[in-house]
Motif scaffolding. Structure first.
Motif, PDB file in Angstrom:
ATOM      1  N   CYS A   1     -22.313  -5.233  -3.737  1.00 43.25           N
ATOM      2  CA  CYS A   1     -21.981  -4.209  -2.741  1.00 43.25           C
ATOM      3  C   CYS A   1     -23.100  -3.194  -2.544  1.00 43.25           C
ATOM      4  CB  CYS A   1     -20.684  -3.498  -3.115  1.00 43.25           C
ATOM      5  SG  CYS A   1     -20.834  -2.514  -4.616  1.00 43.25           S
TER       6      CYS A   1
ATOM      7  N   CYS B   1     -14.402   2.909  -6.131  1.00 45.30           N
ATOM      8  CA  CYS B   1     -14.730   4.067  -5.290  1.00 45.30           C
ATOM      9  C   CYS B   1     -13.484   4.817  -4.821  1.00 45.30           C
ATOM     10  CB  CYS B   1     -15.639   3.648  -4.133  1.00 45.30           C
ATOM     11  SG  CYS B   1     -17.231   3.028  -4.730  1.00 45.30           S
TER      12      CYS B   1
ATOM     13  N   CYS C   1     -18.972  -3.352   0.964  1.00 45.64           N
ATOM     14  CA  CYS C   1     -18.005  -3.207  -0.122  1.00 45.64           C
ATOM     15  C   CYS C   1     -17.178  -4.477  -0.286  1.00 45.64           C
ATOM     16  CB  CYS C   1     -17.102  -2.017   0.202  1.00 45.64           C
ATOM     17  SG  CYS C   1     -15.724  -1.849  -0.951  1.00 45.64           S
ATOM     18  N   THR C   2     -17.000  -4.887  -1.519  1.00 46.90           N
ATOM     19  CA  THR C   2     -16.195  -6.085  -1.758  1.00 46.90           C
ATOM     20  C   THR C   2     -14.823  -5.725  -2.322  1.00 46.90           C
ATOM     21  OG1 THR C   2     -17.188  -6.377  -3.932  1.00 46.90           O
ATOM     22  CG2 THR C   2     -18.233  -7.533  -2.120  1.00 46.90           C
TER      23      THR C   2
ATOM     24  N   CYS D   1     -13.687  -3.687  -5.003  1.00 49.23           N
ATOM     25  CA  CYS D   1     -13.318  -3.712  -6.422  1.00 49.23           C
ATOM     26  C   CYS D   1     -12.372  -2.570  -6.776  1.00 49.23           C
ATOM     27  CB  CYS D   1     -14.550  -3.678  -7.324  1.00 49.23           C
ATOM     28  SG  CYS D   1     -15.267  -2.044  -7.548  1.00 49.23           S
TER      29      CYS D   1
HETATM   30  S1  SF4 Z   1     -15.359  -0.080  -4.395  1.00 50.56           S
HETATM   31 FE1  SF4 Z   1     -16.467  -1.462  -5.784  1.00 50.56          FE
HETATM   32  S2  SF4 Z   1     -17.242  -3.066  -4.432  1.00 50.56           S
HETATM   33 FE2  SF4 Z   1     -16.690  -1.326  -3.119  1.00 50.56          FE
HETATM   34  S3  SF4 Z   1     -18.594  -0.139  -2.918  1.00 50.56           S
HETATM   35 FE3  SF4 Z   1     -17.443   0.752  -4.660  1.00 50.56          FE
HETATM   36  S4  SF4 Z   1     -18.287  -0.335  -6.426  1.00 50.56           S
HETATM   37 FE4  SF4 Z   1     -18.865  -1.540  -4.672  1.00 50.56          FE
END
Ligand code: SF4
Lengths: 256, 625
Positions: B600, B611, B605-606, B608
């Motif tokens: 990412c 964030c 964004c994948t 996860c």
């Molecule tokens: S939520 Fe996870 S996958 Fe998405 S930008 Fe943040 S660290 Fe990367």
């Protein structure tokens, strides 16, 4: 400190002076208190870091490892303190001696504080081999014998001429007649030893004491405190030269 | 009653002539904080010997954070080696801190860094030497509060009964809050239980004694932890995360050791987190999001740190330094500022492509030791399963580039026991190593003098909590041995050397990674059987661990190799690094299907979950290549 330069110099290696042109700063320092337990390699690493922190313009060798051009006096036994350790470091430019000393003192732990420094002739031999005479103060704590008994043990060891002992896994042999210059009793529980290191080896105070105790059938003291008090050079003609010279004049007379 | 705070170095000093490496116990190093006025005293413990613990960055970071506070002091403590420990026991000398040589039991709080699973028995050994009850529930009102944190806290359950509170995630802010909380609660005259309750209110703090373990049909045999009846504590404790990473000091080490230590160099933490998403990697999941420091900060702090410390080597540390978007700029900046100073720059691990090799060349100077790459799996299929996003072509280019740049020795890291692994994948390790060797010979020449060699090191996968492989059991030791033999029989060229990690060590690591709270009995038994310093090959004893397991009615292999249902509540589900369980389940399914997931920090964004869960985001200084 005003006019302090970042170290060692911003010049590229090829622009730096050759080894023969480099100033050779000799520094005397103590090794005190608990730092007596610092091994030789750890001590070397620590002193090099002090020199780097001091900001003195030290010189770097040409090898791959790019090591600081620095040489040390011979290894102290682990546990021994000293009033007179020495190193020679090559500088790419001369910094006034008192300023160099101040910078080094600021950068060194109190127990390794430099006490004196001066430039010496670049052509002098390396410290380790050159400083072939040492004076040791040995203090016995809780010894189950008196000074006279120990004296008898040392005389016996001296009469036998050599000590064979184990250092780790290896058997070592030291020639007492060549390496023990003198012994002086200082009060009931202390000795002053004068030793000479030869190409064949050096006599460590603790080795002499252990051998003396064994020879006279004495028990072990609770603790033995060893301190190197003086290091000097003994010339071929027997003349003693102090580490900071004068290099051509008679030194003090040896003990006994 | 709390032990009295006093300097007991005079009890250690007479022992120094009788132990190996007395320098371990000397303290007084340059940069250490000698003035420890308190009145609040914390001891940070790395439960291994000085030379292993001192380089630990977390200890340095927390040491500085606490010592910077008015009214708080922090000292270090390491575990004495066995020779010293037995002398201390013989003479009734308790475990002491370094700076003040004060009994550990006299501190207000003690923090353990759980750097890896195998440190667990040493934590018990440290408590035992300190004369502190091993179980939290057996401690007196006045006893120090025992804290822990670090990578292994992600499954801290087996150790949980010994811990009063566990700090999850980045500790630099939370350690100060936790210390302040203990200090204030003590000042208010609170009892131990009340202090622990209050600690549970500090975000990111898990207090095991306030949770019960429930085993039911929805759990594994280890059960799950739920808040005790009537306790107002979060069902899931979320980790802490420092968003403004660049505002933290880039160089944490202030202490310059006297003795040679394991990583004897200055470290600059250039970035935190990695989003490449390798599916076996716990750090990759638990340190997200990615936060880079600006290149200018890295370079100036490194140069300044070198001048202040006198080190002659600086390491740019992180999980993936060559991923830093300004990596090239950082290295050229360092080379420029450090020219002629006899300073080495090192990067802990290389990225597996030509860029990685270029960066390695930029710091190597004239020296070409071995170059290390971690393809992890022998076939492209399996590399897709583990989401190691490198292609055969990347590998070949990297190898060619490295040989052309003067390297002759290549070291390759692989893993065995990966999910879906077949014999074909194992044989693939041999083929890939041969291919790398062949490229070397093409570039350098075939003669015996060309010096081209490849060494491969093969570890066993230890499935870790909070990775997509957390449901997978470890590969059975018999099967591991069969695959090892297969690999050996497939390697025919003498220029390829194979080494394996100790399978017994991996088994214990695997068991500790999967057990729940009941695993504490195993740790106690192991400690009773004399297990300590398990991370030292010379000290590790599988027999002792097996005997301990038998005492508890456990079988290490059963524990380590057990598979968990995808739907089960896991022993660590009540703590969270922010990555959602749904994401990990999805990643598991994609793994089995051999579908990769992008990074990412390079693509979008994948999902996860870190964030949104923590209100944080990736911080990338430039554009990642
Ligand atoms: S939520 Fe996870 S996958 Fe998405 S930008 Fe943040 S660290 Fe990367």
């Amino acid at each position: 400190m005003s006019g302090r330069r970042t170290q060692p110099t911003d010049a590229r290696p090829q622009d730096l002076p050759t080894k023969a042109e480099l100033a050779r700063l000799r520094v005397e320092y103590g090794k005190d208190a608990r730092l007596a337990f610092l091994g030789h390699l750890d001590l070397i690493g620590t002193v090099e870091r002090c020199v780097r922190r001091s900001g003195l313009p030290f010189s770097i060798g040409n090898g791959f490892a790019r090591r600081m051009r620095i040489q040390f006096s011979s290894a102290l036994p682990v546990g021994a303190s000293s009033a007179c350790e020495l190193f020679d470091v090559r500088l790419t430019e001369r910094v006034a001696e008192d300023e160099a000393l101040e910078r080094l003192r600021e950068a060194a732990p109190a127990a390794l504080a430099p006490v004196r420094c001066a430039y010496v002739d670049g052509a002098l031999p390396a410290l380790e081999a050159w400083l072939n005479r040492a004076t040791w103060e040995v203090e016995l704590v809780g010894a189950p014998f008196d000074a006279a008994e120990l004296g008898a043990g040392i005389s016996e060891v001296a009469r036998r001429g050599e000590i064979v002992y184990m250092r780790g896994e290896r058997e070592k042999c030291v020639d007492v007649s060549a390496t023990l210059v003198g012994v002086e009793q200082v009060g009931e529980s202390a000795l002053r030893l004068e030793t000479r290191s030869t190409t064949a080896g050096a006599l460590r105070p603790r080795v002499l004491l252990d051998a003396a105790c064994a020879a006279a059938g004495l028990g072990q003291p609770e603790a033995v405190r060893v301190r190197r008090a003086l290091q000097r050079h003994e010339a071929e003609d027997g003349r003693l030269v102090e580490p900071f010279g004068p290099f051509g004049i008679e030194g003090r007379a040896p003990l006994s | 009653m709390r032990a009295r705070r006093e300097n007991l170095f005079h009890l250690i000093e007479p022992l120094l002539p009788h132990v190996e490496h007395p320098a371990r116990y000397l303290d007084h190093e340059w940069g250490s904080v000698q003035e420890q006025k308190g009145p609040f005293h914390l001891a940070m413990v790395y439960a291994d010997v000085y030379e292993v613990g001192q380089p630990n960055l977390a200890i340095s970071i927390l040491y500085n954070a606490v010592n910077a506070q008015e009214g708080m002091s922090c000292e270090r403590c390491f575990l004495p080696w066995k020779d010293m420990a037995s002398l201390m026991r013989e003479r009734g000398v308790p475990l002491l801190s370094l700076e003040g040589a004060a009994p550990l039991a006299s501190f207000d709080a003690i923090g353990f860094t759980l750097a890896h699973e195998l440190i667990a028995t040493n934590v018990l050994e440290a408590l035992d030497l300190a004369g502190i009850a091993l179980r939290s529930s057996d401690r007196d009102e006045d006893d120090p509060i025992i804290l822990a944190g670090g990578p292994s806290a992600w499954n801290c359950e087996p150790l949980a009964p010994a811990l009063d509170a566990v700090l999850l995630g980045d500790g630099e802010e939370s350690i100060v809050e936790v210390c302040a909380c203990i200090r204030d609660a003590r000042a208010e005259g609170m009892g131990r239980k009340e202090i622990l309750r209050r600690l549970a209110q500090v975000p990111g703090t898990y207090v095991p004694s306030l949770y019960d373990v429930v085993v039911d049909e929805g759990t594994t045999r280890w059960g799950r932890a739920v808040p005790k009846e009537g306790e107002d504590v979060p069902p899931t404790v979320l980790k802490r995360c420092v968003q403004d990473f660049a505002a933290t000091p880039a160089v944490a080490q202030r202490i310059v050791p006297y003795m040679g230590i394991v990583q004897d160099r200055l470290s600059v933490e250039v970035l935190r987190g990695c989003a490449r998403g390798c599916r076996f990697c716990q750090a990759g999941m638990t340190y997200r999001p990615v936060r880079e420091r600006p290149a200018g900060q890295v370079v100036s702090c490194a140069v300044d740190g070198l001048l202040r410390s006198g080190h002659n080597e600086v390491s740019l540390t992180s999980l993936s330094t060559t991923d830093h978007s300004q990596c090239a700029q950082i290295l050229s900046g360092m080379n420029e500022r450090l020219a002629g100073r006899g300073v080495r720059v090192s990067i802990p691990s290389q990225r597996l492509d030509s860029f990685g090799v270029e960066m390695a060349a930029a710091v190597a100077g004239g020296k070409r030791g071995g170059l290390t790459f971690a393809p992890e799996a022998g076939s492209q299929r399996l590399r897709d399963v583990i989401n190691k996003n490198v292609t055969e072509q990347d590998l070949e280019n990297a190898a060619r580039n490295a040989f052309e740049n003067g390297w002759r020795r290549m070291k390759l890291y692989f893993m065995m026991g990966l999910p879906t692994e077949t014999d074909e994948d194992v044989v693939g390790i041999a083929r890939l190593s041969e291919r790398v060797l062949e490229i070397g010979r093409e570039v350098v020449g075939r003669g015996p003098k060309s010096g081209v060699s490849v060494s491969i090191s093969v570890a066993v996968l230890v499935p870790k909590a909070f990775t997509p492989f957390q449901w997978q059991g470890q590969c059975r030791p018999d099967e591991v041995r069969r695959r090892q033999q297969l690999l050996l029989s497939e390697i025919r060229d003498r220029a390829i050397r194979v080494s394996y990690h100790d399978a017994g060590v991996s088994l214990v690591e695997g068991a500790l990674s999967r057990m729940g709270r009941a695993g504490f009995e195993l740790l106690l038994a192991a400690h009773g059987h004399g297990c300590s310093f398990d991370a030292w090959t010379s000290e590790f004893s599988l027999e002792a661990w097996e005997a301990a397991a038998a005492d508890c009615g456990l079988d290490l292999e059963d524990v380590a190799c057990e598979e968990f249902p995808l739907s089960a509540a896991l022993p660590w589900d009540h703590t969270s690094p922010g990555v959602s369980k749904g994401y990990l389940q999805r990643e598991w399914r994609r793994a089995v299907e051999g579908v990769t997931t992008p990074d990412c920090t390079r693509e979008s964004c994948t999902g996860c979950g870190v964030c949104p869960a923590l209100g944080v985001h990736n911080v990338i200084q430039g554009v990642r290549a």
